[in-house]
Motif scaffolding. Structure first.
Motif, PDB file in Angstrom:
ATOM      1  N   ILE A 280       0.997  -1.282   0.056  1.00 49.00           N
ATOM      2  CA  ILE A 280       0.066  -0.116  -0.021  1.00 49.00           C
ATOM      3  C   ILE A 280       1.086   1.181   0.176  1.00 49.00           C
ATOM      4  CG2 ILE A 280      -1.683   1.359   1.311  1.00 49.00           C
ATOM      5  CD1 ILE A 280      -2.741  -1.495   2.448  1.00 49.00           C
ATOM      6  N   ALA A 281       1.855   1.290   0.937  1.00 51.04           N
ATOM      7  CA  ALA A 281       2.766   2.321   1.008  1.00 51.04           C
ATOM      8  C   ALA A 281       3.519   2.726  -0.428  1.00 51.04           C
ATOM      9  CB  ALA A 281       3.815   2.230   2.226  1.00 51.04           C
ATOM     10  N   ALA A 282       4.064   1.274  -1.018  1.00 49.99           N
ATOM     11  CA  ALA A 282       4.776   1.601  -2.343  1.00 49.99           C
ATOM     12  C   ALA A 282       3.859   2.165  -3.448  1.00 49.99           C
ATOM     13  CB  ALA A 282       5.265   0.345  -2.464  1.00 49.99           C
ATOM     14  N   ARG A 283       2.774   1.533  -3.538  1.00 50.88           N
ATOM     15  CA  ARG A 283       1.694   1.789  -4.632  1.00 50.88           C
ATOM     16  C   ARG A 283       1.244   3.196  -4.169  1.00 50.88           C
ATOM     17  NH1 ARG A 283       0.113  -2.334  -7.861  1.00 50.88           N
ATOM     18  NH2 ARG A 283       0.967  -4.383  -7.141  1.00 50.88           N
ATOM     19  N   GLY A 284       1.038   3.618  -3.133  1.00 44.35           N
ATOM     20  CA  GLY A 284       0.253   4.910  -3.064  1.00 44.35           C
ATOM     21  C   GLY A 284       1.340   6.083  -2.900  1.00 44.35           C
ATOM     22  N   ARG A 285       2.659   5.852  -2.907  1.00 45.22           N
ATOM     23  CA  ARG A 285       3.680   6.489  -2.601  1.00 45.22           C
ATOM     24  C   ARG A 285       3.505   7.408  -1.290  1.00 45.22           C
ATOM     25  NH1 ARG A 285       3.713   4.265  -7.012  1.00 45.22           N
ATOM     26  NH2 ARG A 285       4.944   4.846  -8.822  1.00 45.22           N
ATOM     27  N   LEU A 286       3.157   6.528  -0.338  1.00 47.99           N
ATOM     28  CA  LEU A 286       2.734   6.948   0.923  1.00 47.99           C
ATOM     29  C   LEU A 286       4.121   6.606   1.776  1.00 47.99           C
ATOM     30  CD1 LEU A 286      -0.880   6.095   1.137  1.00 47.99           C
ATOM     31  CD2 LEU A 286      -0.035   8.393   1.024  1.00 47.99           C
ATOM     32  N   GLN A 287       4.115   7.389   3.258  1.00 46.32           N
ATOM     33  CA  GLN A 287       5.080   7.051   4.154  1.00 46.32           C
ATOM     34  C   GLN A 287       4.519   5.820   4.950  1.00 46.32           C
ATOM     35  OE1 GLN A 287       6.859  10.126   6.660  1.00 46.32           O
ATOM     36  NE2 GLN A 287       7.166  11.484   4.859  1.00 46.32           N
ATOM     37  N   ARG A 288       5.404   5.062   5.093  1.00 43.16           N
ATOM     38  CA  ARG A 288       5.063   3.767   5.943  1.00 43.16           C
ATOM     39  C   ARG A 288       4.104   4.247   7.350  1.00 43.16           C
ATOM     40  NH1 ARG A 288       5.685  -2.095   6.077  1.00 43.16           N
ATOM     41  NH2 ARG A 288       4.276  -2.443   7.694  1.00 43.16           N
ATOM     42  N   THR A 289       4.438   5.143   7.955  1.00 39.12           N
ATOM     43  CA  THR A 289       3.704   5.649   9.249  1.00 39.12           C
ATOM     44  C   THR A 289       2.619   6.053   8.801  1.00 39.12           C
ATOM     45  OG1 THR A 289       4.880   7.950   9.214  1.00 39.12           O
ATOM     46  CG2 THR A 289       6.020   6.087  10.485  1.00 39.12           C
ATOM     47  N   ASN A 290       2.308   6.616   8.112  1.00 42.48           N
ATOM     48  CA  ASN A 290       0.971   7.315   7.418  1.00 42.48           C
ATOM     49  C   ASN A 290       0.015   6.153   7.230  1.00 42.48           C
ATOM     50  OD1 ASN A 290       2.093   9.843   7.866  1.00 42.48           O
ATOM     51  ND2 ASN A 290       2.307  10.321   5.692  1.00 42.48           N
ATOM     52  N   VAL A 291       0.501   5.153   6.489  1.00 37.20           N
ATOM     53  CA  VAL A 291      -0.375   3.791   6.072  1.00 37.20           C
ATOM     54  C   VAL A 291      -0.873   3.333   7.360  1.00 37.20           C
ATOM     55  CG1 VAL A 291      -0.242   1.871   4.941  1.00 37.20           C
ATOM     56  CG2 VAL A 291       0.675   3.612   3.840  1.00 37.20           C
ATOM     57  N   SER A 292       0.353   2.927   8.424  1.00 36.09           N
ATOM     58  CA  SER A 292      -0.013   2.457   9.675  1.00 36.09           C
ATOM     59  C   SER A 292      -1.070   3.126  10.259  1.00 36.09           C
ATOM     60  CB  SER A 292       1.184   2.301  10.470  1.00 36.09           C
ATOM     61  OG  SER A 292       2.121   1.459   9.784  1.00 36.09           O
ATOM     62  N   ALA A 293      -0.969   4.512  10.393  1.00 34.94           N
ATOM     63  CA  ALA A 293      -2.100   5.186  11.119  1.00 34.94           C
ATOM     64  C   ALA A 293      -3.411   5.303  10.463  1.00 34.94           C
ATOM     65  CB  ALA A 293      -1.609   6.858  11.133  1.00 34.94           C
ATOM     66  N   ALA A 294      -3.254   5.258   9.079  1.00 36.55           N
ATOM     67  CA  ALA A 294      -4.590   5.070   8.454  1.00 36.55           C
ATOM     68  C   ALA A 294      -5.433   3.657   8.552  1.00 36.55           C
ATOM     69  CB  ALA A 294      -4.229   5.354   6.842  1.00 36.55           C
ATOM     70  N   LEU A 295      -4.544   2.534   8.526  1.00 32.94           N
ATOM     71  CA  LEU A 295      -4.763   1.220   8.849  1.00 32.94           C
ATOM     72  C   LEU A 295      -5.658   1.145  10.022  1.00 32.94           C
ATOM     73  CD1 LEU A 295      -2.316  -0.907   7.082  1.00 32.94           C
ATOM     74  CD2 LEU A 295      -4.466  -0.268   6.213  1.00 32.94           C
TER      75      LEU A 295
ATOM     76  N   ARG B 142      -1.103   2.939 -14.094  1.00 30.25           N
ATOM     77  CA  ARG B 142       0.486   3.263 -14.206  1.00 30.25           C
ATOM     78  C   ARG B 142       0.966   4.061 -13.129  1.00 30.25           C
ATOM     79  NH1 ARG B 142      -1.030   3.709 -19.951  1.00 30.25           N
ATOM     80  NH2 ARG B 142      -1.974   5.898 -19.458  1.00 30.25           N
ATOM     81  N   LEU B 143       0.155   5.016 -12.354  1.00 29.23           N
ATOM     82  CA  LEU B 143       0.710   5.653 -11.248  1.00 29.23           C
ATOM     83  C   LEU B 143       1.009   4.745 -10.330  1.00 29.23           C
ATOM     84  CD1 LEU B 143      -1.026   8.886 -11.826  1.00 29.23           C
ATOM     85  CD2 LEU B 143       1.268   8.753 -12.199  1.00 29.23           C
ATOM     86  N   ILE B 144       0.032   3.789 -10.074  1.00 30.11           N
ATOM     87  CA  ILE B 144       0.173   2.768  -8.562  1.00 30.11           C
ATOM     88  C   ILE B 144       0.954   1.657  -8.890  1.00 30.11           C
ATOM     89  CG2 ILE B 144      -1.873   3.746  -7.880  1.00 30.11           C
ATOM     90  CD1 ILE B 144      -3.256   1.089  -8.487  1.00 30.11           C
ATOM     91  N   GLU B 145       1.785   1.573  -9.889  1.00 34.02           N
ATOM     92  CA  GLU B 145       2.692   0.610 -10.221  1.00 34.02           C
ATOM     93  C   GLU B 145       3.837   0.512  -9.312  1.00 34.02           C
ATOM     94  OE1 GLU B 145       2.694  -2.257 -12.435  1.00 34.02           O
ATOM     95  OE2 GLU B 145       0.688  -1.436 -12.793  1.00 34.02           O
ATOM     96  N   PRO B 146       4.133  -0.656  -8.688  1.00 33.16           N
ATOM     97  CA  PRO B 146       5.099  -0.409  -7.609  1.00 33.16           C
ATOM     98  C   PRO B 146       6.278  -0.041  -8.161  1.00 33.16           C
ATOM     99  CG  PRO B 146       3.853  -2.649  -7.285  1.00 33.16           C
ATOM    100  CD  PRO B 146       3.660  -1.829  -8.612  1.00 33.16           C
ATOM    101  N   PRO B 147       7.258   0.974  -7.395  1.00 34.86           N
ATOM    102  CA  PRO B 147       8.433   1.566  -7.959  1.00 34.86           C
ATOM    103  C   PRO B 147       9.231   0.370  -7.949  1.00 34.86           C
ATOM    104  CG  PRO B 147       7.770   2.483  -5.667  1.00 34.86           C
ATOM    105  CD  PRO B 147       6.602   1.533  -6.175  1.00 34.86           C
ATOM    106  N   ASP B 148      10.135   0.557  -9.050  1.00 34.43           N
ATOM    107  CA  ASP B 148      11.251  -0.691  -9.136  1.00 34.43           C
ATOM    108  C   ASP B 148      12.275  -0.262  -7.828  1.00 34.43           C
ATOM    109  OD1 ASP B 148      10.189  -1.390 -11.162  1.00 34.43           O
ATOM    110  OD2 ASP B 148      11.211  -0.072 -12.591  1.00 34.43           O
TER     111      ASP B 148
END
Length: 142
Positions: free
Chosen positions: A56-71, A136-142
């Motif tokens: 989720i963090a990688a696809r959304g280009r979100l910080q892991r801490t923000n994803v954890s809080a959202a989850l 294309r925008l949510i493809e996991p970054p390489d």
């Protein structure tokens, strides 16, 4: 108009139209209210049920801490469930999340039916363009 200006105008319009659509949806007490990060996380979970928080963090280009809080917040709102298998965590939407999304989509459809007078072929092409762009925008970054 140069291509980068045209693309910037397109991005600006997409963002503003999304904001305006949300602003025109009447406040419905049966809908679970989500903040911007929660909406983005739920969209990714809806597109990729069973994905991991890292995904989720990688696809959304979100910080892991923000994803954890959202989850945590989405879990408290009963919008997601997390399952652990070994060290792997998978996140899936709940029945409430599915019901909420259906009600939201119905409201969007009603709102746009009142404001948009476009033929079905134009809507289909625009939807395909935006869906492809999103993918294309949510493809996991390489």
């Amino acid at each position: 108009m140069p291509d980068d200006e045209l693309l910037a105008d397109f991005a600006d319009l997409v963002l503003n139209v999304g904001r305006l659509i949300r602003a025109h949806i009447p406040a419905a007490t049966e809908l679970v209210t989500l903040n911007e990060t929660e909406r983005q996380v739920m969209r990714l979970i809806d597109l990729h049920p069973g994905c991991s928080p890292s995904d989720i963090a990688a696809r959304g280009r979100l910080q892991r801490t923000n994803v954890s809080a959202a989850l945590r917040s989405l879990e408290a709102k009963e919008m997601i469930t997390r399952a652990t298998s070994g060290r792997q965590v998978s996140v899936t939407p709940t029945r409430l999340a599915e019901t909420n999304l259906l009600a939201l989509r119905a409201a969007w459809g009603t709102e746009l039916a009142h404001t948009l007078d476009a033929d079905r072929e134009t809507l289909r092409r625009c939807t395909e363009l935006l869906r492809g762009l999103e993918q294309r925008l949510i493809e996991p970054p390489d």
